[in-house]
Design an enzyme around this catalytic site. Structure first.
Site, PDB file in Angstrom:
ATOM      1  N   CYS A  45       0.825  -1.208   0.000  1.00  0.00           N
ATOM      2  CA  CYS A  45       0.000   0.000   0.000  1.00  0.00           C
ATOM      3  C   CYS A  45       0.857   1.255   0.000  1.00  0.00           C
ATOM      4  CB  CYS A  45      -0.894   0.036   1.255  1.00  0.00           C
ATOM      5  SG  CYS A  45      -1.954  -1.407   1.467  1.00  0.00           S
ATOM      6  N   ASP A 439      20.777  28.863  -9.790  1.00  0.00           N
ATOM      7  CA  ASP A 439      20.998  30.200  -9.259  1.00  0.00           C
ATOM      8  C   ASP A 439      20.730  31.225 -10.359  1.00  0.00           C
ATOM      9  OD1 ASP A 439      21.764  32.485  -7.965  1.00  0.00           O
ATOM     10  OD2 ASP A 439      23.907  32.002  -7.901  1.00  0.00           O
TER      11      ASP A 439
END
Length: 474
Positions: A45, A439
């Site tokens: 699950c 960046d």
């Protein structure tokens, strides 16, 4: 399915205590990050499964659905663990395991086998097998098999395609292999899966013409408005279009795929926590389905972990109000990384001119969508030296921007090409390569605080101040 009941003290020495606590609290934030299986039921699950929490002594944890399947566990009928987005880690990582997982998702093992995957990565098949098994609990064949099974289940339960068509569309080599895999993983026949969903097989031509409806799952909140705004600003005529009004828009575009072409449509939806985007895919060859889905997932950044991103960025007082205003803001990628690199270089208007002059016309146009964006090889002789250099590098694979590209090597090559300034390279890194920590500057000293999610910080700043940086929305 009902898990066996009963509390269990995990104990100080339990290395999986935190995972079990996530299962006990049904914490959806960990869906896809790991899976748990119950030895007494033979079922695996997702952590948020609504069934009664099993006893700790009966629980085993696995890093992937493929690993759980490899140990003989069947997928839960209630929580459908194979349907959740995969771990965001594999989309972020730049090492060989991360690159391999992205290539497998793109269908490379189905098309080229494990030797083809290893060749793209620059490793031997044995090295790839060893590294994937060590970290994911499953090798490339098992990971590809799990992906094929999930694709097949979706097609069985959402389309009227004949079973034979579904088997090959999902990437199986034979109908027998398809039948055996479905029985093993779902403990039902393909026909039983179809009956449960209430779908009926129809003529192949009719089902094919209708397209394939899909729900593209995502983790946590998703700010659809900002993504659709960006795609609308960038849309290149003949290749893309945005229709409808904000809040109810549909984005459509053409795709060049390994076996043919495609037209995809994705609907905008109200932001919701742990939901999906509705999509429909029309393909000239069904074998391209897995690849088309992965291209959309990268374009819409559906495998991101918004919880981790928002928590980090909200620690900066400058970004905190932006994060609060737009939880789940994504950093979109690209449906075609080579195409986006060209578009980042030349801008939107010139990209449209390239489509008109060099694009390949679709055999069957669909409304305003009439062309494919020109391939790099077609643009390699372009009179613009910067465009010709980029197109040549892409065409001869000196520069690779695909899902399994070595990001550091790609950046090195980009920096050697004429006409590509730092802002353009940053765009290619964030969009074509899907780097989460690019960046862009403008952090005012806070850039380090934003790591490893600087691409997302950049999107917050741009969304709050709509003026686009170089190359975006041009």
């Amino acid at each position: 399915m009902t898990h066996d009941e009963g509390p269990y003290d995990t104990g100080v020495g339990d290395p999986d205590r935190n995972r079990y606590e996530a299962v006990s609290s049904r914490d959806a934030r960990f869906d896809g990050e790991f899976f748990f299986a119950v030895s007494t039921t033979g079922i695996y699950c997702r952590p948020s499964c609504p069934a009664v929490t099993p006893k700790r002594r009966n629980v085993r944890f696995f890093p992937t659905a493929a690993a759980a399947q490899g140990h003989g566990f069947r997928a839960c009928r209630r929580c459908r663990p194979d349907a959740v987005p995969g771990s965001a880690e594999w989309n972020v990582r730049a090492d060989v395991v991360g690159r391999a997982v992205r290539l497998i998702g793109d269908g490379v093992v189905d098309r080229e086998g494990v030797p083809g995957l290893a060749g793209r990565l620059g490793y031997s098949t044995r090295q790839v097998q060893r590294q994937l098994t060590a970290e994911l609990g499953a090798g490339p064949v098992a990971l590809a098999r799990a992906q094929r099974a999930h694709t097949a289940r979706v097609l069985l339960q959402t389309t009227g395609l004949p079973v034979t068509e579904i088997a090959f569309a999902a990437g199986f080599a034979s109908v027998r292999q398809f039948n055996d895999t479905i029985r093993q993983i779902y403990a039902r026949t393909p026909s039983a899966l179809r009956e449960e969903a209430g779908t009926k097989a129809t003529r192949a031509r009719a089902a094919f013409a209708a397209g394939i409806p899909l729900r593209l799952a995502h983790r946590g909140p998703y700010d659809t408005g900002a993504v659709f705004d960006l795609l609308a600003e960038e849309a290149v005529d003949r290749v893309e279009e945005m229709t409808g009004t904000p809040g109810a828009r549909t984005y459509r575009r053409t795709l060049r795929l390994p076996y043919g072409t495609g037209i995809v449509a994705v609907d905008e939806a109200r932001p919701r926590r742990g939901g999906w985007l509705e999509a429909r895919i029309h393909l000239t060859d069904l074998r391209d389905l897995t690849t088309a889905v992965q291209r959309l997932r990268r374009l819409f950044d559906l495998d991101a972990d918004p919880y981790a991103v928002d928590e980090r960025l909200a620690a900066d007082p400058r970004l905190a109000p932006l994060v609060a205003a737009r939880p789940g803001l994504r950093s979109p990628g690209a449906a075609d990384p080579d195409e986006y690199a060209v578009r980042a270089l030349v801008g939107r208007r010139a990209a449209g001119e390239l489509v008109e002059a060099y694009g390949k016309r679709l055999d069957v146009p669909c409304g305003a969508l009439t062309h494919l964006f020109p391939e790099p090889a077609t643009l390699a002789a372009h009179p613009d030296p910067a465009l010709a250099a980029l197109a040549t590098a892409l065409a001869d694979t000196t520069l690779r921007l695909d899902a399994g590209a070595d990001r550091d090597e790609a950046v090195r090559v980009l920096r050697t090409l004429p006409g590509l300034d730092a802002p353009t390279i940053a765009l290619v890194r964030a969009r074509s390569l899907g780097e989460p920590d690019v960046d862009f500057g403008g952090g005012g000293g806070a850039d380090e605080l934003w790591r490893p999610w600087r691409s997302y910080a950049h999107r917050h700043l741009l969304t709050a101040a709509p003026a686009r940086c170089h190359g975006e929305g041009a």
